[in-house]
Motif scaffolding. Structure first.
Motif, PDB file in Angstrom:
ATOM      1  N   LEU A 169       0.808  -1.214   0.000  1.00 11.24           N
ATOM      2  CA  LEU A 169       0.000   0.000   0.000  1.00 11.24           C
ATOM      3  C   LEU A 169       0.843   1.268   0.000  1.00 11.24           C
ATOM      4  N   ALA A 170       2.138   1.127   0.248  1.00 10.81           N
ATOM      5  CA  ALA A 170       3.001   2.307   0.332  1.00 10.81           C
ATOM      6  C   ALA A 170       3.065   3.019  -1.013  1.00 10.81           C
ATOM      7  N   ASP A 198       8.641  11.212  -8.483  1.00 10.72           N
ATOM      8  CA  ASP A 198       7.795  11.432  -9.666  1.00 10.72           C
ATOM      9  C   ASP A 198       6.312  11.470  -9.287  1.00 10.72           C
ATOM     10  N   ILE A 199       6.005  12.241  -8.253  1.00  6.77           N
ATOM     11  CA  ILE A 199       4.627  12.327  -7.760  1.00  6.77           C
ATOM     12  C   ILE A 199       3.821  13.290  -8.624  1.00  6.77           C
ATOM     13  N   VAL A 200       2.647  12.865  -9.025  1.00  2.00           N
ATOM     14  CA  VAL A 200       1.715  13.710  -9.779  1.00  2.00           C
ATOM     15  C   VAL A 200       0.950  14.595  -8.808  1.00  2.00           C
ATOM     16  N   ASN A 201       0.751  15.860  -9.185  1.00  2.29           N
ATOM     17  CA  ASN A 201      -0.052  16.793  -8.376  1.00  2.29           C
ATOM     18  C   ASN A 201      -1.249  17.261  -9.212  1.00  2.29           C
ATOM     19  N   ALA A 231     -12.894  16.912  -3.939  1.00  5.55           N
ATOM     20  CA  ALA A 231     -12.231  17.051  -2.641  1.00  5.55           C
ATOM     21  C   ALA A 231     -11.723  15.706  -2.133  1.00  5.55           C
ATOM     22  N   LEU A 232     -12.432  14.630  -2.452  1.00  9.19           N
ATOM     23  CA  LEU A 232     -12.104  13.326  -1.870  1.00  9.19           C
ATOM     24  C   LEU A 232     -11.124  12.508  -2.696  1.00  9.19           C
ATOM     25  N   TYR A 233     -11.036  12.759  -3.991  1.00 15.66           N
ATOM     26  CA  TYR A 233     -10.287  11.856  -4.862  1.00 15.66           C
ATOM     27  C   TYR A 233      -8.778  12.038  -4.696  1.00 15.66           C
ATOM     28  N   TYR A 234      -8.057  10.958  -5.014  1.00 12.69           N
ATOM     29  CA  TYR A 234      -6.602  10.961  -4.887  1.00 12.69           C
ATOM     30  C   TYR A 234      -5.983  12.095  -5.714  1.00 12.69           C
ATOM     31  N   PRO A 235      -5.125  12.910  -5.116  1.00 13.21           N
ATOM     32  CA  PRO A 235      -4.505  14.007  -5.870  1.00 13.21           C
ATOM     33  C   PRO A 235      -3.238  13.593  -6.617  1.00 13.21           C
ATOM     34  N   ASN A 236      -2.818  12.337  -6.422  1.00 16.20           N
ATOM     35  CA  ASN A 236      -1.581  11.868  -7.070  1.00 16.20           C
ATOM     36  C   ASN A 236      -1.880  11.013  -8.300  1.00 16.20           C
ATOM     37  N   VAL A 278      -6.421   4.197 -10.622  1.00 14.04           N
ATOM     38  CA  VAL A 278      -6.028   4.960  -9.434  1.00 14.04           C
ATOM     39  C   VAL A 278      -4.537   4.832  -9.138  1.00 14.04           C
ATOM     40  N   ALA A 279      -3.777   4.170 -10.010  1.00 18.71           N
ATOM     41  CA  ALA A 279      -2.341   4.009  -9.773  1.00 18.71           C
ATOM     42  C   ALA A 279      -1.699   5.406  -9.618  1.00 18.71           C
ATOM     43  N   PRO A 280      -0.755   5.528  -8.696  1.00 22.73           N
ATOM     44  CA  PRO A 280      -0.008   4.474  -7.993  1.00 22.73           C
ATOM     45  C   PRO A 280      -0.683   3.942  -6.730  1.00 22.73           C
TER      46      PRO A 280
END
Length: 995
Positions: free
Chosen positions: A300-301, A306-309, A403-408, A422-424
């Motif tokens: 889960l980590a 290379d993080i998407v914003n 507001a709730l969805y993954y920002p990455n 939803v990766a990563p």
């Protein structure tokens, strides 16, 4: 009854005009400047015969025998009455009247001079509204009428409103006021606390008043106390909003064209974590739960490189565009007056794919068949096409899911197609993304409405007028809803929904009015009968399984899932009477009453009688008062009763429903228990006030106090499930509202070309439940109904912050002692939803051709429970993104943090508690308008004004939600909100042409 009515109508239309007629002419001027006054209304007292002065201040009126008094009235001037005697020319000088005591105020089934009003009526005139033209007409009330609380349930286009006049007077029945336009009660289907129609889409549907064009309004009167509203009987329990539309004036023709355009943005939105912040708190929360050694093995980590914003709010938002154009022609002759107008409005909201188009028209014609008979026609067809979006309590709601969805997670693949993965991240809470829901949900709602009425007014004899009005309100809403296969609710093959909802309301009012003046005695008596029949037909169909997302019609679906069709009606019959009397024009008395019958109650309780009485004394007219430094002083008081029947059409009957089956065999079952003793919910109200003008009318206003008791509450009482039901409607319970209302206007500066006028109002409301079923508490999630407390008080465990030693959330037990154990047994009443003070403040400036209006609106002292808090501020007890406030969380290196230690999918402070109960107080710069009248040397015969206007420009608040101006549906949980969208901020530029 029918034969008598038709006989009277035939006689009325057959009356010959045999009286001798003479013509009176004259000139009307200003008493100070001597300049002629155009547009002054000149009316023959006792009739509807009249005229208006032309551009040179001149008039002429045809006067039949038997009438001897002319009345001259004009905005800003004292009304005068003059005896004609043998004269054929009468010249009049009007005197400025700052107090406007002789303004005409619309009351139920008639009008009265303001001076004679003994009840509590708030008036908003066209000039008070200025350039403000909101989406829905009820928004005009916000902050402009004392005792009236207005909030919108959402910032999307066409969202319903929540209006309370002098507090919430019911628990289960509707608290929405009756809306009357030109004598026609309009379709305003009530729900508990508000009025809304159509698909909820996570919120409260659409505003049923959406089709009413604010450009047509001449004035709005709010009937607040029982004396004013009792003549509407059972329809007036929650107050009455009376809207009067514009009409032509004789001997003048005015053409007006008004157009403006501008931008629309959200006033606020949540500040959520970006991809890097979310990655940090996610990994820390995982380590805090599983340990640093186990966490990498869970899979889960999140990677730290290379993080998407992605700012999903940016993705689903836009800068909308607003444009509106209206045109009208008013005019008339001595016998005919007309008004023709139309408006087109197009608006894009701040949420993508939320837009609205409204087409509305109105024609109003009044014609004198003779000096005694006048007929009128009023028709207003309109249509609104609203492309809607989900609002709040749904994953498909753009602002909620953003507001709730993954920002990455990136929004699209490199080829431009939607990214539905939803990766990563390893876990997906819901299928779809905020973007896929915005692009894949199509909700089209079309609201078509025709309001039409015909009136006949007959001056039967001197001072006796018969008036009859027949009206119809045709209201229809068609909705088509398609969810694509790549949306959260449409996965995996898409589905569609269609519905049609139609109301037809028929209304007949007939009144007889007698008025006279004998020496020092002035009196008016009104008697009448009203009848209303409302029919509703409704059907909907749901289907799923589409071969391609390009197909939207239900016929293309593979599987019809369900369908519903219903038809229902209700009727009201009322007999009304009102008498007003004044002695020496300073001792005032009004008596009113209505006997109302409704099909909604059992046979023994269908009729209810609702009486009221009020009195006034104009103290400043007394001879001895002239020595005091007060220009005007009036005392008034009222007492009366109204009823409430807004509970559905058949609550007293035992019902059997069909359309059910057992093992494939069709049949029916009992769907409702009978209660033949069900009767009217009644509200008894006392009202007292002082109206004043001081310092040569430098200050003028009123201050009043009211007590409003509602008994025999129509309450949905829980019953044992062994009966086969969960609730049973009964008359049990009592609620009281009481409060103060202050209205004040000050002419702060009036010298030369510069004018500054300050006006405002402030109100209080104290709500208390005084009786329940055996005085037992009723708990609704975070709200409670308890005797001795406000309706819907917040019932919560008290949050006590963070234990700096271990990062655990702390609470208080019933005795106020800190504990790390969360228990619902420790709940206490922790707040209330009603403001201590609410109102508005308006500044009007004028300097030559330049004018400026600055309007503030405020609500102070109310609490709001932010139910989205356990999602956005949960210490990662969820799979959702967190607000940036959560960046300050406990760790051994940060023991004084504001938030507990995050522990993945483990509650540590995210339980419902006072942590999410917030002060909803705010002060908002609601409207600023700057205008400039172009010089006549440039425009010649055209009066041209250009203006710029901004709404919702600034908000001062400590509330952490998107907007403190929020409400939910219902009476009890109206201040328990979940991702309610903020109000829009608009900036428009326009031009107003009159010629």
């Amino acid at each position: 009854m029918k034969k008598a009515f038709f006989f009277l109508l035939v006689v009325m239309l057959a009356v010959p005009v045999m009286a001798q007629v003479r013509t009176v002419t004259g000139l009307v001027t200003d008493s100070e400047t001597g300049e002629p006054l155009p547009g002054v209304s000149v009316v023959l007292v006792g009739t509807t015969v009249g005229a208006a002065t032309d551009t040179e201040g001149r008039y002429n009126v045809r006067v039949p025998a038997g009438y001897n008094t002319l009345q001259y009235s004009f905005v800003g001037y004292a009304t005068q009455r003059v005896a004609i005697d043998d004269r054929t020319e009468i010249n009049i000088q009007l005197v400025t009247d700052i107090l406007q005591l002789d303004d005409i105020v619309v009351v139920g089934y008639g009008t009265l001079p303001r001076r004679q009003i003994t009840s509590s009526i708030a008036q908003i005139r066209r000039e008070d509204i200025g350039e403000f033209r909101p989406v829905t007409v009820d928004q005009i009330l916000q902050g402009r009428a004392a005792g009236v609380q207005f909030t919108s349930t959402s910032g999307v286009l066409g969202a319903p409103s929540h209006i309370r006049i002098r507090g919430a007077a019911s628990i289960s029945a509707s608290t929405a006021p009756l809306v009357v336009i030109d004598g026609v009660p309009v379709t305003n289907p009530p729900t508990a606390g508000s009025a809304s129609v159509g698909l909820g889409l996570g919120g409260g549907g659409m505003n049923p008043l959406l089709n009413i064009d604010p450009n047509d309004i001449e004035s709005i009167e709010v009937l607040k106390d029982a004396s004013a509203a009792a003549i509407y009987g059972s329809r007036g329990s929650n107050g009455v909003i009376v809207i009067t539309t514009r009409q032509g004036r004789p001997d003048e023709q005015i053409v007006n064209i008004r157009t403006y355009a501008g931008t629309v943005d959200a006033t606020n939105r949540y500040d959520m974590m970006n991809g890097e912040e979310f990655t940090r708190i996610w990994n820390d929360a995982g380590i805090n739960r599983f340990g640093a050694e186990v966490w990498p093995a869970t899979g889960l980590a999140l990677p730290t490189e290379d993080i998407v914003n992605t700012d999903w709010h940016d993705v689903v938002s836009q800068t909308g565009f607003l444009t509106e154009t209206s045109a009208s022609v008013t005019g008339g002759t001595a016998r005919t007056r007309y008004y023709v107008g139309g408006t087109y409005r197009s608006e894009e909201g701040f949420v993508r794919r939320n837009h609205l188009q409204r087409y509305s028209g109105r024609i109003r014609v009044d014609h004198a068949l003779s000096d005694r008979v006048r007929i009128g026609l009023n028709a207003s067809p309109s249509r609104t096409d609203n492309f809607r979006v989900y609002t709040e309590n749904a994953v498909a709601a753009p602002f909620t899911f953003a507001a709730l969805y993954y920002p990455n997670v990136p929004t699209r693949h490199e080829d431009g197609s939607l990214n539905l993965g939803v990766a990563p991240n390893a876990i997906q809470a819901f299928f779809g993304t905020p973007l896929s829901n915005v692009e894949g949900n199509d909700v089209e709602s079309s609201l078509t409405q025709v309001l039409a009425s015909g009136t006949v007014e007959w001056n039967v004899m001197r001072n006796l007028v018969f008036n009859t009005e027949f009206s119809v309100d045709l209201w229809q809403m068609a909705e088509n809803f398609k969810r694509a296969s790549y949306t959260t609710d449409g996965f995996p093959a898409g589905n569609a929904y269609a519905r049609n909802d139609q109301f037809v309301n028929w209304n007949l009012n007939s009144t007889l009015t007698y008025s006279d003046i004998i020496d020092d005695h002035r009196y008016t008596v009104v008697g009448g009968i009203t009848a209303l029949r409302s029919e509703r037909r409704f059907f909907d169909i749901f289907a799923r399984g589409f071969p391609t997302d390009l197909l939207k019609n239900l016929a293309s679906a593979a599987e019809p899932v369900s369908f519903t069709g219903t038809g229902t009606r209700f009727t009201f019959m009322g007999y009304l009477a009102r008498a007003t009397y004044s002695y020496k024009d300073r001792y005032l008395v009004t008596l009113a009453g209505r006997l109302d019958g409704s099909s909604r109650f059992g046979r023994e309780h269908r009729f209810g009688f609702f009486p009221a009485a009020s009195a006034g004394w104009i103290v400043s007219d007394e001879a001895w008062f002239a020595r005091l430094p007060v220009d005007f002083l009036k005392l008034r008081a009222s007492f009366g009763q109204t009823g409430n029947a807004e509970i559905g059409n058949f609550p007293a009957l035992g019902l059997v429903g069909f359309g059910f089956d057992y093992a494939g065999v069709p049949g029916g079952r009992i769907t409702q228990l009978e209660n033949p003793d069900l009767r009217w919910e009644k509200t008894t109200q006392f009202d007292g006030a002082v109206e004043f003008g001081i310092f040569r009318n430098f200050f003028r206003g009123s201050i009043g106090y009211y007590v409003k008791n509602t008994t025999d509450l129509l309450l949905n009482v829980p019953v044992s499930r062994v009966t086969g039901f969960t609730i049973f409607t009964q008359n049990i319970g009592e609620v009281q509202n009481r409060g103060w209302e202050l209205e004040l206007t000050a002419n702060l500066f009036h010298r030369g070309d510069f004018k500054w006028t300050l006006s405002g109002n402030v109100s209080t409301v104290e709500n208390e439940v005084t009786k329940l079923v055996e005085d037992e508490d009723m708990i609704f999630a975070r709200n409670i109904v308890r005797v001795g407390e406000p309706l819907g008080a917040f019932y919560l465990v008290r949050y006590h912050g963070v234990n700096p030693e271990n990062g655990n959330a702390m609470w208080l037990d019933l005795d106020g002692n800190p504990t790390e154990t969360y228990s619902l047994a420790n709940r206490v009443i922790a707040g209330h939803p009603f403001p201590d003070y609410f109102g508005g403040l308006n500044n009007s400036f004028a300097y030559g051709p330049v004018d400026l209006t600055v309007f503030f609106q405020f609500s102070l002292g109310n609490d709001v429970y932010r139910s989205d808090g356990p999602f956005t501020d949960s210490n990662l007890n969820s799979l959702f993104n967190q607000s940036t406030r959560q960046n300050d969380y406990w760790s051994p290196d940060n023991p004084d943090a504001a938030n507990p230690q995050p522990r993945l999918l483990i509650p540590n402070g995210s339980q419902h508690s006072t942590r999410y109960l917030e002060d909803g107080s705010y002060i908002r710069l609601k409207q600023v308008t700057l205008g400039y009248v172009l010089p006549r040397s440039f425009t010649r015969d055209i009066h041209a004004r250009i203006f710029v206007q901004g709404t919702n420009l600034m908000t001062i608040t400590d509330y952490l939600g998107m907007d403190p101006e929020v409400s939910s549906v219902g009476n009890i949980q109206a201040s328990d909100v979940f991702f309610q969208l903020p109000q829009p901020r608009t900036l428009v530029f326009g031009v107003d042409l009159t010629f």
